[in-house]
Design a protein around this motif. Sequence first.
Motif, PDB file in Angstrom:
ATOM      1  N   SER A 126      52.230  81.557  -1.005  1.00 56.91           N
ATOM      2  CA  SER A 126      53.231  82.546  -0.589  1.00 56.91           C
ATOM      3  C   SER A 126      52.581  83.892  -0.294  1.00 56.91           C
ATOM      4  CB  SER A 126      54.276  82.740  -1.702  1.00 56.91           C
ATOM      5  OG  SER A 126      54.942  81.555  -1.974  1.00 56.91           O
ATOM      6  N   ASP A 127      51.693  84.324  -1.179  1.00 54.94           N
ATOM      7  CA  ASP A 127      51.118  85.658  -0.921  1.00 54.94           C
ATOM      8  C   ASP A 127      50.157  85.622   0.266  1.00 54.94           C
ATOM      9  OD1 ASP A 127      48.376  85.437  -1.874  1.00 54.94           O
ATOM     10  OD2 ASP A 127      49.049  85.789  -3.910  1.00 54.94           O
ATOM     11  N   ALA A 128      49.537  84.458   0.523  1.00 52.92           N
ATOM     12  CA  ALA A 128      48.694  84.355   1.734  1.00 52.92           C
ATOM     13  C   ALA A 128      49.574  84.559   2.974  1.00 52.92           C
ATOM     14  CB  ALA A 128      48.006  83.004   1.800  1.00 52.92           C
ATOM     15  N   ASN A 129      50.773  83.992   2.962  1.00 49.62           N
ATOM     16  CA  ASN A 129      51.651  84.171   4.122  1.00 49.62           C
ATOM     17  C   ASN A 129      52.234  85.585   4.172  1.00 49.62           C
ATOM     18  OD1 ASN A 129      51.232  81.672   5.313  1.00 49.62           O
ATOM     19  ND2 ASN A 129      52.719  80.673   3.958  1.00 49.62           N
ATOM     20  N   GLY A 160      56.698  79.340   1.547  1.00 49.64           N
ATOM     21  CA  GLY A 160      56.614  79.992   0.255  1.00 49.64           C
ATOM     22  C   GLY A 160      57.889  80.721  -0.094  1.00 49.64           C
ATOM     23  N   LEU A 161      57.862  81.427  -1.224  1.00 51.42           N
ATOM     24  CA  LEU A 161      59.097  81.992  -1.752  1.00 51.42           C
ATOM     25  C   LEU A 161      59.018  83.452  -2.203  1.00 51.42           C
ATOM     26  CD1 LEU A 161      60.650  78.921  -3.631  1.00 51.42           C
ATOM     27  CD2 LEU A 161      61.127  79.747  -1.335  1.00 51.42           C
ATOM     28  N   THR A 162      58.003  84.196  -1.825  1.00 47.93           N
ATOM     29  CA  THR A 162      58.102  85.650  -1.960  1.00 47.93           C
ATOM     30  C   THR A 162      59.067  86.134  -0.873  1.00 47.93           C
ATOM     31  OG1 THR A 162      56.180  85.799  -0.536  1.00 47.93           O
ATOM     32  CG2 THR A 162      55.771  86.012  -2.903  1.00 47.93           C
ATOM     33  N   ALA A 163      59.394  87.433  -0.875  1.00 49.99           N
ATOM     34  CA  ALA A 163      60.443  87.881   0.057  1.00 49.99           C
ATOM     35  C   ALA A 163      60.060  87.610   1.516  1.00 49.99           C
ATOM     36  CB  ALA A 163      60.751  89.353  -0.160  1.00 49.99           C
ATOM     37  N   ALA A 164      58.846  87.955   1.899  1.00 50.52           N
ATOM     38  CA  ALA A 164      58.460  87.725   3.301  1.00 50.52           C
ATOM     39  C   ALA A 164      58.269  86.242   3.572  1.00 50.52           C
ATOM     40  CB  ALA A 164      57.192  88.504   3.641  1.00 50.52           C
ATOM     41  N   SER A 165      57.621  85.531   2.654  1.00 49.28           N
ATOM     42  CA  SER A 165      57.368  84.107   2.945  1.00 49.28           C
ATOM     43  C   SER A 165      58.651  83.281   2.854  1.00 49.28           C
ATOM     44  CB  SER A 165      56.252  83.542   2.060  1.00 49.28           C
ATOM     45  OG  SER A 165      56.617  83.511   0.720  1.00 49.28           O
ATOM     46  N   THR A 166      59.597  83.661   2.008  1.00 45.49           N
ATOM     47  CA  THR A 166      60.911  82.986   2.013  1.00 45.49           C
ATOM     48  C   THR A 166      61.543  83.152   3.385  1.00 45.49           C
ATOM     49  OG1 THR A 166      61.322  83.437  -0.325  1.00 45.49           O
ATOM     50  CG2 THR A 166      63.240  82.936   0.997  1.00 45.49           C
ATOM     51  N   SER A 167      61.379  84.343   3.951  1.00 41.21           N
ATOM     52  CA  SER A 167      61.958  84.593   5.269  1.00 41.21           C
ATOM     53  C   SER A 167      61.320  83.686   6.311  1.00 41.21           C
ATOM     54  CB  SER A 167      61.760  86.056   5.658  1.00 41.21           C
ATOM     55  OG  SER A 167      62.327  86.882   4.671  1.00 41.21           O
ATOM     56  N   HIS A 175      67.284  80.669   1.391  1.00 46.35           N
ATOM     57  CA  HIS A 175      67.700  81.997   1.869  1.00 46.35           C
ATOM     58  C   HIS A 175      68.974  82.476   1.183  1.00 46.35           C
ATOM     59  CE1 HIS A 175      65.618  81.055   5.984  1.00 46.35           C
ATOM     60  NE2 HIS A 175      64.744  81.437   5.074  1.00 46.35           N
ATOM     61  N   LYS A 176      69.917  81.518   1.053  1.00 46.04           N
ATOM     62  CA  LYS A 176      71.258  81.955   0.671  1.00 46.04           C
ATOM     63  C   LYS A 176      71.228  82.515  -0.751  1.00 46.04           C
ATOM     64  CE  LYS A 176      73.276  77.696  -0.902  1.00 46.04           C
ATOM     65  NZ  LYS A 176      73.662  76.379  -0.603  1.00 46.04           N
ATOM     66  N   MET A 177      72.049  83.479  -0.986  1.00 54.26           N
ATOM     67  CA  MET A 177      72.131  84.210  -2.255  1.00 54.26           C
ATOM     68  C   MET A 177      71.008  85.235  -2.437  1.00 54.26           C
ATOM     69  SD  MET A 177      74.847  82.835  -3.373  1.00 54.26           S
ATOM     70  CE  MET A 177      75.040  83.454  -5.036  1.00 54.26           C
ATOM     71  N   PHE A 178      70.000  85.226  -1.540  1.00 50.60           N
ATOM     72  CA  PHE A 178      68.924  86.217  -1.679  1.00 50.60           C
ATOM     73  C   PHE A 178      68.945  87.224  -0.522  1.00 50.60           C
ATOM     74  CE2 PHE A 178      67.178  82.519  -4.019  1.00 50.60           C
ATOM     75  CZ  PHE A 178      66.888  83.126  -5.241  1.00 50.60           C
ATOM     76  N   ASP A 179      69.971  87.131   0.334  1.00 48.12           N
ATOM     77  CA  ASP A 179      70.062  88.033   1.485  1.00 48.12           C
ATOM     78  C   ASP A 179      68.811  87.985   2.360  1.00 48.12           C
ATOM     79  OD1 ASP A 179      72.565  88.765   0.536  1.00 48.12           O
ATOM     80  OD2 ASP A 179      71.745  90.411  -0.653  1.00 48.12           O
ATOM     81  N   LEU A 180      68.296  86.811   2.541  1.00 49.96           N
ATOM     82  CA  LEU A 180      67.129  86.614   3.395  1.00 49.96           C
ATOM     83  C   LEU A 180      67.527  85.648   4.509  1.00 49.96           C
ATOM     84  CD1 LEU A 180      64.458  86.329   0.571  1.00 49.96           C
ATOM     85  CD2 LEU A 180      64.704  88.217   2.182  1.00 49.96           C
ATOM     86  N   PRO A 181      66.830  85.539   5.602  1.00 52.47           N
ATOM     87  CA  PRO A 181      65.519  86.140   5.891  1.00 52.47           C
ATOM     88  C   PRO A 181      65.589  87.639   6.200  1.00 52.47           C
ATOM     89  CG  PRO A 181      66.334  84.893   7.783  1.00 52.47           C
ATOM     90  CD  PRO A 181      67.295  84.640   6.662  1.00 52.47           C
ATOM     91  N   LEU A 182      64.440  88.281   6.062  1.00 49.83           N
ATOM     92  CA  LEU A 182      64.292  89.677   6.461  1.00 49.83           C
ATOM     93  C   LEU A 182      64.507  89.780   7.970  1.00 49.83           C
ATOM     94  CD1 LEU A 182      60.946  90.443   4.566  1.00 49.83           C
ATOM     95  CD2 LEU A 182      63.209  91.305   3.944  1.00 49.83           C
ATOM     96  N   PRO A 183      64.926  90.959   8.421  1.00 51.59           N
ATOM     97  CA  PRO A 183      65.017  91.112   9.879  1.00 51.59           C
ATOM     98  C   PRO A 183      63.621  90.908  10.482  1.00 51.59           C
ATOM     99  CG  PRO A 183      65.520  93.180   8.723  1.00 51.59           C
ATOM    100  CD  PRO A 183      65.248  92.170   7.681  1.00 51.59           C
TER     101      PRO A 183
END
Length: 470
Positions: A126-129, A160-167, A175-183
Motif C-alpha cells: 500500500s505505501d509503495a502505491n 492496497g488500503l491506505t487512503a491513496a491506495s484504497t482509492s 471504498h464505501k463508508m470511508f468516503d473514498l476514492p479520493l478525487p
Amino acid sequence: MNETRPNRTLDVIDQSTMLHPVSSIAELKTNGPTLYRSANGSILQDSTGREHVDMGAGLWCVNVGYGREEVVKAGADALKTLSYQHHFANSAAEDTVRVSDRLIQLFHEQAGATHLNRVFYGSSGSDANDTAYKLVRYYNNLRGKPEKKKIISRIGAYHGLTAASTSLTGIDAYHKMFDLPLPDVLHTSCPHYFRYAKPGESEAEFSDRMVADLASLIEREGADTIAAFIAEPVMGTGGVFLPPVGYFDNVQKLLDKHDILLIADEVISGFGRLGHWFATGAFNLKPDIVSLAKGLTSAYFPMSASVISDRVYDVLAAASPETGAFMHGFTYSGHPVGSAIALANIDVIEKEDLVARAAENGPYLLEALKDATQSCPYVGDVRGMGLMVGVEYVSDKETNAECPQGTAPHKIVSKHAFLEGVLPRALPFLPVNSFSPPLTITRSEIDEGVSRFGRALQNARPELEQLLGA
Ligand SMILES: Cc1ncc(COP(=O)(O)O)c(C=O)c1O
C-alpha cells in the motif's frame, strides 16, 4: 513476562482485544478467531494441531515457503549487527545499498528493463502505491504541469488500503463508508474476458474494447489532466484476471501517445509468482514506477520497494538544486533487517531456481484444479499463470450465468476446504477461490492440496445447490 491474564483462552482474549483487518466483527463474535501456531514449507498448523496446505502462501507473499533457516539467520544476524538505520539525509545501511543494486540488476537482466535505475523503500504494498501516487504528482509539478495529476486505475483492481491506495483499488467494498476514492482517481473497465465479454465477442475484440474504453476516458477527462495509469499485470484480489491478448501492448501505445506514466503494481507478480522474475519482463512492459513488496522478503519482514525509471528520476534530479530535499519517506524506509532478509530471500529464489519451478508447477496445479472441479456444475472457469490460479463460480455452467448478488459460493467452499486441511483464498470482488502457494511447493503437496479441495467441493455441494439451485 509473556503471560496473558489468567483463566481466559486466547480466542476469548482475541475477541475482546482485537480489531482484525478486513474481517467481520459480527462473524468474530459468532465464530471466534482461527488461531495458527506454526508453519514449515507450505504447511501451516492451527492451534488445534491440525495441518493445512497453505494454497495462498499467506496473502500471496511467502514465496520461499515458511521456516527457511537461511532467511531467519540473515534476519537474526542483521538484528545483532545493525538493528536499525534510517535513510533520511542521505544516510544508508550497507545491506540496503546492496539490495538496491541487486534489484536493478534483476530488472535489467531478467526483465530487460534497463530504464529502471533507482529504488525507494517502504514497508508495505500500500505505501509503495502511495509513493507512486505522490511521485507522479511531484514529477508533473516539477515539469510545470500541475494540472496533470489524475490517475486511472481499473474496476476490480487491488492496490492496497491506505487512503491513496484504497482509492486506486477498484472494488467498492473497500471504498464505501470511508468516503473514498479520493478525487483525481478514476477507474476504467475491468479486462476480465470470462465475465465481461459480450456474447460472441472474441478475446481480441474484447481486448480492443477495453483499450477503447481507456482511450475514451482519457479523451473525456483530457490527456493534460491524466498523470498515470496503474495496473496489476495479472489482477490478483479481483479474481486472478489475465490480461486479454494484446492488451498491454495497446495500453502502452496509448499511454506513450498521451505522455501518461505507467505504474506497474508487481506486489504479487514480482519475484517469480508468474514463472517469470517480473511481469514487466513477461508482458514486455515499460513501466515508469514498479511497486514491489510481498515476495521481496517472502513476508519475513514488512518491506516494499518502488523501482523508478530514468524518465521520472531525471526530472527529480535536475530540479533538486532548486527544490531542495525530496520530502517523502518513512522511518522504516530501507530497514537494514529487511534488506538483509531481502538479500537472503533473493539468494534462495536464485539457488533453488524457484522462478523456473513456478513456471513448471503452475501448469501442473492448473491442470489438477481443472480435473478436480470438472464435474462441479458451479465452476465456470479455471485459469492461471505460473503459481497463480483462480477458480471462478457461476450459477449455471452451461451459460456461465453470474452467481446472484449476495451469494458467495467460494466462501462456502473455503469453509469446507479449511475443514479438509487446505487453504485457498476466497476473494472479495467476484466469486473466486485463488491458489498461490509458496513457489517451493512440491508436486505431492499440490496433489494433496488439490484432492482436499476436491473433497471440500463435494462436501459443499448441498449448500451450493441450495444457494444456486440444483
Ligand atoms: C497487487 C497488490 N498491490 C498492493 C497490495 C497492498 O499490499 P499491502 O497489503 O502490503 O499494503 C496488495 C496486497 O495484497 C496487492 O495484492
